[in-house]
Structures are given as C-alpha cells and as structure tokens.
Design a protein around this motif. Sequence first.
Motif, PDB file in Angstrom:
ATOM      1  N   ALA A  28      11.921  17.496  13.292  1.00  0.00           N
ATOM      2  CA  ALA A  28      10.495  17.129  13.208  1.00  0.00           C
ATOM      3  C   ALA A  28      10.357  15.640  12.898  1.00  0.00           C
ATOM      4  CB  ALA A  28       9.827  17.962  12.116  1.00  0.00           C
ATOM      5  N   TYR A  29      11.250  15.137  12.040  1.00  0.00           N
ATOM      6  CA  TYR A  29      11.202  13.717  11.686  1.00  0.00           C
ATOM      7  C   TYR A  29      11.419  12.851  12.927  1.00  0.00           C
ATOM      8  CZ  TYR A  29      12.883   9.245   9.866  1.00  0.00           C
ATOM      9  OH  TYR A  29      13.065   7.897   9.626  1.00  0.00           O
ATOM     10  N   ALA A  30      12.474  13.138  13.671  1.00  0.00           N
ATOM     11  CA  ALA A  30      12.786  12.321  14.852  1.00  0.00           C
ATOM     12  C   ALA A  30      11.670  12.435  15.895  1.00  0.00           C
ATOM     13  CB  ALA A  30      14.128  12.757  15.434  1.00  0.00           C
ATOM     14  N   PHE A  59       0.875  -1.190   0.000  1.00  0.00           N
ATOM     15  CA  PHE A  59       0.000   0.000   0.000  1.00  0.00           C
ATOM     16  C   PHE A  59       0.900   1.225   0.000  1.00  0.00           C
ATOM     17  CE2 PHE A  59      -2.542   3.353   1.853  1.00  0.00           C
ATOM     18  CZ  PHE A  59      -3.791   3.160   1.266  1.00  0.00           C
ATOM     19  N   ASP A  60       0.798   2.023  -1.049  1.00  0.00           N
ATOM     20  CA  ASP A  60       1.757   3.119  -1.190  1.00  0.00           C
ATOM     21  C   ASP A  60       1.129   4.233  -2.015  1.00  0.00           C
ATOM     22  OD1 ASP A  60       4.177   4.683  -2.128  1.00  0.00           O
ATOM     23  OD2 ASP A  60       5.213   3.093  -1.046  1.00  0.00           O
ATOM     24  N   ALA A  61       1.507   5.469  -1.685  1.00  0.00           N
ATOM     25  CA  ALA A  61       1.028   6.620  -2.450  1.00  0.00           C
ATOM     26  C   ALA A  61       1.821   6.795  -3.744  1.00  0.00           C
ATOM     27  CB  ALA A  61       1.149   7.883  -1.598  1.00  0.00           C
ATOM     28  N   VAL A  70       7.058  10.253   5.852  1.00  0.00           N
ATOM     29  CA  VAL A  70       7.931  11.321   5.371  1.00  0.00           C
ATOM     30  C   VAL A  70       9.275  11.010   6.017  1.00  0.00           C
ATOM     31  CG1 VAL A  70       8.320  13.814   5.360  1.00  0.00           C
ATOM     32  CG2 VAL A  70       5.972  12.916   5.333  1.00  0.00           C
ATOM     33  N   SER A  71      10.285  10.657   5.202  1.00  0.00           N
ATOM     34  CA  SER A  71      11.285   9.730   5.722  1.00  0.00           C
ATOM     35  C   SER A  71      12.678  10.260   5.995  1.00  0.00           C
ATOM     36  CB  SER A  71      11.387   8.541   4.769  1.00  0.00           C
ATOM     37  OG  SER A  71      11.849   8.996   3.513  1.00  0.00           O
ATOM     38  N   ASN A  72      12.867  11.553   6.088  1.00  0.00           N
ATOM     39  CA  ASN A  72      14.179  11.983   6.605  1.00  0.00           C
ATOM     40  C   ASN A  72      14.118  13.412   7.142  1.00  0.00           C
ATOM     41  OD1 ASN A  72      14.383  13.662   4.348  1.00  0.00           O
ATOM     42  ND2 ASN A  72      16.045  12.499   3.389  1.00  0.00           N
TER      43      ASN A  72
HETATM   44  N1  LIG Z   1      16.147   5.136   5.265  1.00  0.00           N
HETATM   45  C1  LIG Z   1      16.571   5.214   6.531  1.00  0.00           C
HETATM   46  O1  LIG Z   1      17.732   5.570   6.845  1.00  0.00           O
HETATM   47  C2  LIG Z   1      15.650   4.849   7.637  1.00  0.00           C
HETATM   48  C3  LIG Z   1      16.181   4.692   8.895  1.00  0.00           C
HETATM   49  C4  LIG Z   1      15.326   4.431   9.925  1.00  0.00           C
HETATM   50  C5  LIG Z   1      13.980   4.293   9.676  1.00  0.00           C
HETATM   51  N2  LIG Z   1      13.483   4.440   8.435  1.00  0.00           N
HETATM   52  C6  LIG Z   1      12.054   4.334   8.217  1.00  0.00           C
HETATM   53  O2  LIG Z   1      11.814   3.247   7.332  1.00  0.00           O
HETATM   54  C7  LIG Z   1      10.656   3.552   6.562  1.00  0.00           C
HETATM   55  C8  LIG Z   1      10.966   3.399   5.094  1.00  0.00           C
HETATM   56  O3  LIG Z   1      12.017   4.298   4.747  1.00  0.00           O
HETATM   57  P1  LIG Z   1      12.455   4.507   3.237  1.00  0.00           P
HETATM   58  O4  LIG Z   1      13.873   4.911   3.271  1.00  0.00           O
HETATM   59  O5  LIG Z   1      12.040   3.364   2.434  1.00  0.00           O
HETATM   60  O6  LIG Z   1      11.556   5.761   2.845  1.00  0.00           O
HETATM   61  P2  LIG Z   1      11.135   6.254   1.374  1.00  0.00           P
HETATM   62  O7  LIG Z   1      10.898   7.710   1.495  1.00  0.00           O
HETATM   63  O8  LIG Z   1      12.115   5.785   0.379  1.00  0.00           O
HETATM   64  O9  LIG Z   1       9.774   5.492   1.093  1.00  0.00           O
HETATM   65  C9  LIG Z   1       8.611   5.809   1.796  1.00  0.00           C
HETATM   66  C10 LIG Z   1       7.447   5.263   0.981  1.00  0.00           C
HETATM   67  O10 LIG Z   1       6.253   5.585   1.715  1.00  0.00           O
HETATM   68  C11 LIG Z   1       5.314   6.116   0.810  1.00  0.00           C
HETATM   69  N3  LIG Z   1       4.473   7.055   1.561  1.00  0.00           N
HETATM   70  C12 LIG Z   1       4.863   8.150   2.237  1.00  0.00           C
HETATM   71  N4  LIG Z   1       3.789   8.758   2.777  1.00  0.00           N
HETATM   72  C13 LIG Z   1       2.705   8.017   2.429  1.00  0.00           C
HETATM   73  C14 LIG Z   1       1.326   8.144   2.682  1.00  0.00           C
HETATM   74  N5  LIG Z   1       0.825   9.191   3.378  1.00  0.00           N
HETATM   75  N6  LIG Z   1       0.489   7.191   2.206  1.00  0.00           N
HETATM   76  C15 LIG Z   1       0.977   6.135   1.488  1.00  0.00           C
HETATM   77  N7  LIG Z   1       2.296   5.984   1.206  1.00  0.00           N
HETATM   78  C16 LIG Z   1       3.142   6.913   1.665  1.00  0.00           C
HETATM   79  C17 LIG Z   1       6.116   6.817  -0.284  1.00  0.00           C
HETATM   80  O11 LIG Z   1       5.378   6.883  -1.494  1.00  0.00           O
HETATM   81  C18 LIG Z   1       7.326   5.906  -0.393  1.00  0.00           C
HETATM   82  O12 LIG Z   1       7.149   4.924  -1.383  1.00  0.00           O
HETATM   83  C19 LIG Z   1      10.217   4.953   6.944  1.00  0.00           C
HETATM   84  O13 LIG Z   1       9.220   4.860   7.937  1.00  0.00           O
HETATM   85  C20 LIG Z   1      11.459   5.553   7.543  1.00  0.00           C
HETATM   86  O14 LIG Z   1      11.168   6.575   8.460  1.00  0.00           O
HETATM   87  C21 LIG Z   1      14.291   4.696   7.397  1.00  0.00           C
END
Ligand SMILES: NC(=O)c1ccc[n+]([C@@H]2O[C@H](COP(=O)([O-])OP(=O)(O)OC[C@H]3O[C@@H](n4cnc5c(N)ncnc54)[C@H](O)[C@@H]3O)[C@@H](O)[C@H]2O)c1
Length: 384
Positions: A143-145, A32-34, A79-81
Amino acid sequence: MRILITGNLGYVGPAVSARLRQDWPDAALIGFDAGWFTSCLTVPQALAAARVMQRSGDVRDIDLSLLRGVDAVVHLAAVSNDPLGTQFAAMTDSINRAASLRLAALAAAAGVRHFVFASSCSVYGAGGVAARREDDAAQPLTAYASSKLCAEAGLRRLSADGMIVTCLRFATACGMSARPRLDLVLNDFVASALTGGRIDVLSDGSPWRPLIDVQDMARAIAWAVGRPMAQGGPFLVVNTGSDAGNHQVAGLANAVAAALPGTTVQINAAAPPDRRSYRADFSLFRALAPAHQPQIGLATSIAGMIHGLRGLGFNDTGFRDSPAAIRLHALSGLIRSGQLSAALRWTHHSAAMASRGRRCRLADASASARATIVKPAAIHGSPS
Ligand SMILES: NC(=O)c1ccc[n+]([C@@H]2O[C@H](COP(=O)([O-])OP(=O)(O)OC[C@H]3O[C@@H](n4cnc5c(N)ncnc54)[C@H](O)[C@@H]3O)[C@@H](O)[C@H]2O)c1
C-alpha cells in the motif's frame, strides 16, 4: 526565500532542515508536522539548530493561507513505510496520495515555484536483478509503494500549472538523524549489533536494496528546491541515490558486523522469498545533479549510527518492540492509549499533547523532544 517543509519532525526532516539552512542561511523555513513521533528517540540539540518556525497540524487540513508567499514546498509528511502501510492502508492512501495532491494543487494556486515530493524506489517492488530506470514499469507490492506511485501520477497531471515538480524516488534511508528510526534495514542491523552483539536477518539475505544516507537525501532535496526548469523539465521523476548504494541485505549485515567485531550474523535461510527486491539505476540523477551526488558511503553511515546511538546511551535489546524506535509501535501505542484515532488524527484525549505541539517553536523543541524508551506489546514489522 520561504520554504515550507511538511513532516519536518520525523527521521529525514531534521537533516533536510539543517541542509536547507546551510544552503539558504537567510531563508524562512516553516515546518508543518502532526508531531506523531516527538516522543521517539531524539537528539534534542540537533533539532534546534536549523531555526525552523514550527506549525502543528495535519496535511489533510492544510489551507491556502500557509502557502501564500512560499517559494518552495518540500513534502515529506507521510505514512512512511511498508508495515505502517499494511496496518493503516486507507490512511496511507488518504495522506500519501490524496493529501499530497491536494497540497500540490493549493501550492500551484498560491504561486509556489518548486514542489518537491519524497517518493520511493519501493515503487519497483519485485524488480529483479536488473537495475530499474525511471521509465521501467513499476510493480508496487505494498500500500505504501502504491500510494507513492499514485501520487506521482497525480502530480504529473498537475504539473501544467507552472510549478516545477520534482519527485525524488529515494533509495531506502539509513544513517543517523536527530530523530533516528530503527525500522530501516541498516539502522536495525546497527542497533541489533550494538545492543545484542548479533544481527538476525529476517529474510534469506538475498534481496537487493538501494540505500541512501539521510544527509544525502537532504543534499538531493536542496538540489530539487533550486532545480532550474532546464534540468529535467517542469515535471521530473528521478531515482535518488547512487549505483554504489545498491546492496544485498546479507552484505549489509556483514558490513555492520565488520564495523562491530564480535557480532554474529544469523541469516534466516528458511525464510520464504522476500519479493521486495530491487536495484535502481541512478544515472539520470547523476546526469542532472552532478554537484549534489551522494557523498556518504556505507561504512560512514554505519559509523555515524554507531556513534549516534552510543551518544544517546542506547542499549535497549528489545528495541524491535519499542515505540521509541519503531514507527508502527509508536502509532499503535498512541491509538491504544486513545491519543490518536484510527484515522490517525489526534483525539480530545491528546489535548495536552496537541497544545504542546502548537507551542513547539524551536526554542522549546529540545524540551518536547525526549529520548525515551518504552516497551509496548509486540507488533511485528519486517525491517529487512
Ligand atoms: N525513510 C526512508 O527509507 C524513505 C525512503 C524513501 C522515501 N521516504 C519518504 O521520505 C519522507 C520522510 O520519511 P521519514 O523517514 O522521515 O518518515 P517519518 O515517519 O520518520 O516522518 C514522517 C513525519 O511526517 C509527519 N506526518 C505524517 N502524516 C502527517 C500528516 N497527515 N500531517 C502532518 N504531518 C504528518 C509525522 O508526524 C512525522 O514527523 C516520507 O514521505 C517517506 O515516505 C523515506
């Protein structure tokens, strides 16, 4: 076994799908992804292998029907960073915290047995040199953390509902994925060295960062999906990585330079101190999940990135400004072109893209996933 994976089309998600498919060959995997990043750098053939039933939508709108019959939810969508969190602070809270808690409440109501939340060691913020344990005070600086820490707190309150909740506080991700992102410290260094023969460290190189390869993140998630209640109780927060994965940023740059001889490393000695520095203690994870410990060392992650980027023919020296590689530029570009609203929702301008996303079964994932490199105006994020 039926497993829902939110955010499966980002950087970490493809590795998670592949790992879950390997461990549960007969499971129904529902993604499930946007679809925010489907036009980013992609290795299409690697996306298709896990046989995921793809759903397109926003986790803020998810409803109970998607969760009925689901055994486990792996919640990656976010929202991932930090740069994204700074630019989209309100959405970072509403997606990473509020929507995560709503999703978990729906999952509990639907009888889901396991809920796995992708949290982050960035909650430690200015952590100093002592390795942080899960019960040490967190000091989120962004904000992310904060969104991840607040989500954990909300999930703790919810966990009485019989669902086994695991918050994996991941180290910073690195390594090759079917959808690589280059706004992560190690990946940025590899791409810089590969394309320009030099690494510009934006900080003075002293901050500590624990790292974990995406393959090892996936391994940990597979553990959490099957975690028995006796291994950590109904609600668990656990640092996820390895003690050997605690590195200083300058050391990472030097390791990449060693793998690509001829690379010069430029440290910004004049940079103001980067307060985001933390080491994490991974002894709890070691004790609880001995069979799912990280296997991929720094040199292997670097070699995998080099091989993967070369395989894509990647040669964009301006990648730090590219929406194909940097999440902040990807979202900013979609907003500038009117496809995403400021609330990070697809607009009517994006109808074609949305319908493409709805059609995005694995069969045509390779067609929708392109390795494009486009150059937008620069918006600076700090990967290191
Ligand atoms: N990459 C890292 O260093 C890291 C480290 C620790 C934790 N994380 C966590 O792991 C998870 C995945 O990270 P990533 O690097 O793959 O992130 P990414 O940004 O590459 O992917 C996130 C995905 O989530 C989807 N998404 C975001 N908001 C959405 C919404 N409202 N509805 C549906 N889909 C949505 C996006 O389309 C994207 O495909 C995240 O929760 C991130 O916080 C990542």
